[in-house]
Design a protein around this motif. Structure first.
Motif, PDB file in Angstrom:
ATOM      1  N   ILE A  35      27.963  -8.042 -20.063  1.00 37.26           N
ATOM      2  CA  ILE A  35      28.200  -8.640 -18.881  1.00 37.26           C
ATOM      3  C   ILE A  35      27.077  -8.464 -17.848  1.00 37.26           C
ATOM      4  O   ILE A  35      27.336  -8.833 -16.645  1.00 37.26           O
ATOM      5  CB  ILE A  35      29.576  -8.105 -18.403  1.00 37.26           C
ATOM      6  N   GLY A  36      26.149  -7.818 -18.078  1.00 31.37           N
ATOM      7  CA  GLY A  36      25.000  -7.525 -17.078  1.00 31.37           C
ATOM      8  C   GLY A  36      25.337  -6.537 -16.321  1.00 31.37           C
ATOM      9  O   GLY A  36      26.340  -5.899 -15.921  1.00 31.37           O
ATOM     10  N   LEU A  95      29.965  -3.921 -10.298  1.00 28.24           N
ATOM     11  CA  LEU A  95      31.226  -4.094  -9.335  1.00 28.24           C
ATOM     12  C   LEU A  95      32.578  -3.768  -9.998  1.00 28.24           C
ATOM     13  O   LEU A  95      33.255  -3.114  -9.257  1.00 28.24           O
ATOM     14  CB  LEU A  95      31.139  -5.757  -9.267  1.00 28.24           C
ATOM     15  N   GLN A  96      32.507  -3.804 -11.482  1.00 24.89           N
ATOM     16  CA  GLN A  96      33.720  -3.325 -12.136  1.00 24.89           C
ATOM     17  C   GLN A  96      34.045  -1.890 -11.861  1.00 24.89           C
ATOM     18  O   GLN A  96      34.954  -1.405 -11.381  1.00 24.89           O
ATOM     19  CB  GLN A  96      33.638  -3.720 -13.409  1.00 24.89           C
ATOM     20  N   LEU A  97      32.846  -1.098 -11.941  1.00 20.42           N
ATOM     21  CA  LEU A  97      32.965   0.304 -11.966  1.00 20.42           C
ATOM     22  C   LEU A  97      33.364   0.679 -10.466  1.00 20.42           C
ATOM     23  O   LEU A  97      34.106   1.480 -10.292  1.00 20.42           O
ATOM     24  CB  LEU A  97      31.688   0.932 -12.403  1.00 20.42           C
ATOM     25  N   VAL A  98      32.730   0.057  -9.540  1.00 24.06           N
ATOM     26  CA  VAL A  98      33.000   0.738  -8.035  1.00 24.06           C
ATOM     27  C   VAL A  98      34.239   0.097  -7.496  1.00 24.06           C
ATOM     28  O   VAL A  98      34.993   0.836  -7.034  1.00 24.06           O
ATOM     29  CB  VAL A  98      31.934  -0.162  -7.177  1.00 24.06           C
ATOM     30  N   GLU A  99      34.771  -1.011  -8.115  1.00 25.91           N
ATOM     31  CA  GLU A  99      36.162  -1.324  -7.761  1.00 25.91           C
ATOM     32  C   GLU A  99      37.249  -0.625  -8.304  1.00 25.91           C
ATOM     33  O   GLU A  99      38.267  -0.242  -7.922  1.00 25.91           O
ATOM     34  CB  GLU A  99      36.426  -2.889  -7.773  1.00 25.91           C
ATOM     35  N   ALA A 111      21.793   3.323 -15.863  1.00 24.00           N
ATOM     36  CA  ALA A 111      21.535   3.160 -14.652  1.00 24.00           C
ATOM     37  C   ALA A 111      22.410   2.511 -13.649  1.00 24.00           C
ATOM     38  O   ALA A 111      22.668   2.752 -12.443  1.00 24.00           O
ATOM     39  CB  ALA A 111      20.205   2.155 -14.662  1.00 24.00           C
ATOM     40  N   THR A 112      23.377   1.697 -14.252  1.00 19.71           N
ATOM     41  CA  THR A 112      24.434   1.381 -13.503  1.00 19.71           C
ATOM     42  C   THR A 112      25.401   2.060 -13.013  1.00 19.71           C
ATOM     43  O   THR A 112      25.923   1.957 -11.865  1.00 19.71           O
ATOM     44  CB  THR A 112      25.002  -0.456 -14.232  1.00 19.71           C
TER      45      THR A 112
END
Length: 254
Positions: free
Chosen positions: A94-95, A101-105, A128-129
């Motif tokens: 998913i890049g 975005l998924q982790l932050v939300e 890194a993400t």
């Protein structure tokens, strides 16, 4: 006298199986396994990273619960940033942007009711993400940290991961298809991996030597992993980049 049905203790530790009223009076620590869906050589399943992260997280949760910690395990996030493996059929990445975005939300939402959130990462390409996402959440004042399932050994689909899977899920491993891949040190391989992807560097997708694995070695590796994760999550001592540490340096304050 009542008895606990088989498997009930494990279900009670799964976030997906609880009811919301049980979370109001005693907010839990939530552990989130992170994995990937990517090639792992001709002999291991695509979900290897997710399987290891999920098994380790659940084993740690059982130990934490036995020690009196209110803990729940969220469903595994099984898609990660695996662009370097996309030349192999079956890989779904998913890049970094979508993962971030998924982790932050996820962190923003869970921290409305959980006492804390720990991401347990099983895929090196996510690191890194994960660091960027956890840094953002901590900057926002949210009690989020991360740790990883990395072990000493070869880098990808080699003896280390093959041994782990032979212990955790022997029916999923085709030992007869295990091969030798690219065996140069990962530090030497990394620039090429980032530039041209895994398949150009290792046509069979293995970074290491998948032969010689044993379930017994996998058992020892898994026990060491669970012990380290248990120490880190018990301490909840957050170091640089939001990562949990196994022990605080002498003189350091919590």
């Amino acid at each position: 006298m009542t008895t606990t049905p088989p498997g009930e203790h494990g279900r009670r530790l799964g976030l997906g199986g609880v009811r919301w009223p049980t979370l109001e009076d005693e907010p839990p620590l939530v552990l989130v396994p992170l994995g990937s869906l990517e090639q792992h050589g001709p002999h291991l399943p695509l979900a290897t990273d997710s399987m290891v992260a999920c098994a380790a997280t659940r084993a740690v949760a059982r130990r934490l619960a036995a020690a009196g910690v209110r803990v729940l395990v969220a469903p595994t996030l099984a898609y990660g940033a695996s662009g370097e493996h996309e030349d192999f059929p079956g890989t779904i990445s998913i890049g970094h942007e979508a993962l971030w975005l998924q982790l932050v939300e996820l962190g923003r939402s869970a921290c409305r009711w959980a006492r804390g959130l720990v991401l347990v990462n099983g895929h090196g390409g996510n690191v890194a993400t994960v660091v960027d996402a956890v840094t953002r959440l901590r900057d926002e004042g949210r009690p989020v940290a991360w740790t990883g399932c990395a072990l000493a050994g070869d880098a990808h689909a080699g003896r280390t991961e093959t041994s782990l899977l032979r212990h955790l899920s022997p029916w999923s491993v085709r030992v007869d298809l295990a091969e030798v891949g690219a065996t140069e040190p990962i530090e030497e391989l990394m620039p090429r991996l980032r530039g041209v992807g895994v398949r150009t560097v290792s046509p069979n997708g293995i970074l290491g030597d998948a032969t010689g694995s044993t379930a017994e070695e996998g058992r020892r590796l898994f026990e060491d992993l669970v012990e380290r994760l248990f120490r880190e999550i018990s301490l909840l001592d957050v170091g640089d980049e939001g990562r949990l540490r196994s022990a605080r340096p002498a003189g350091a304050r919590r």
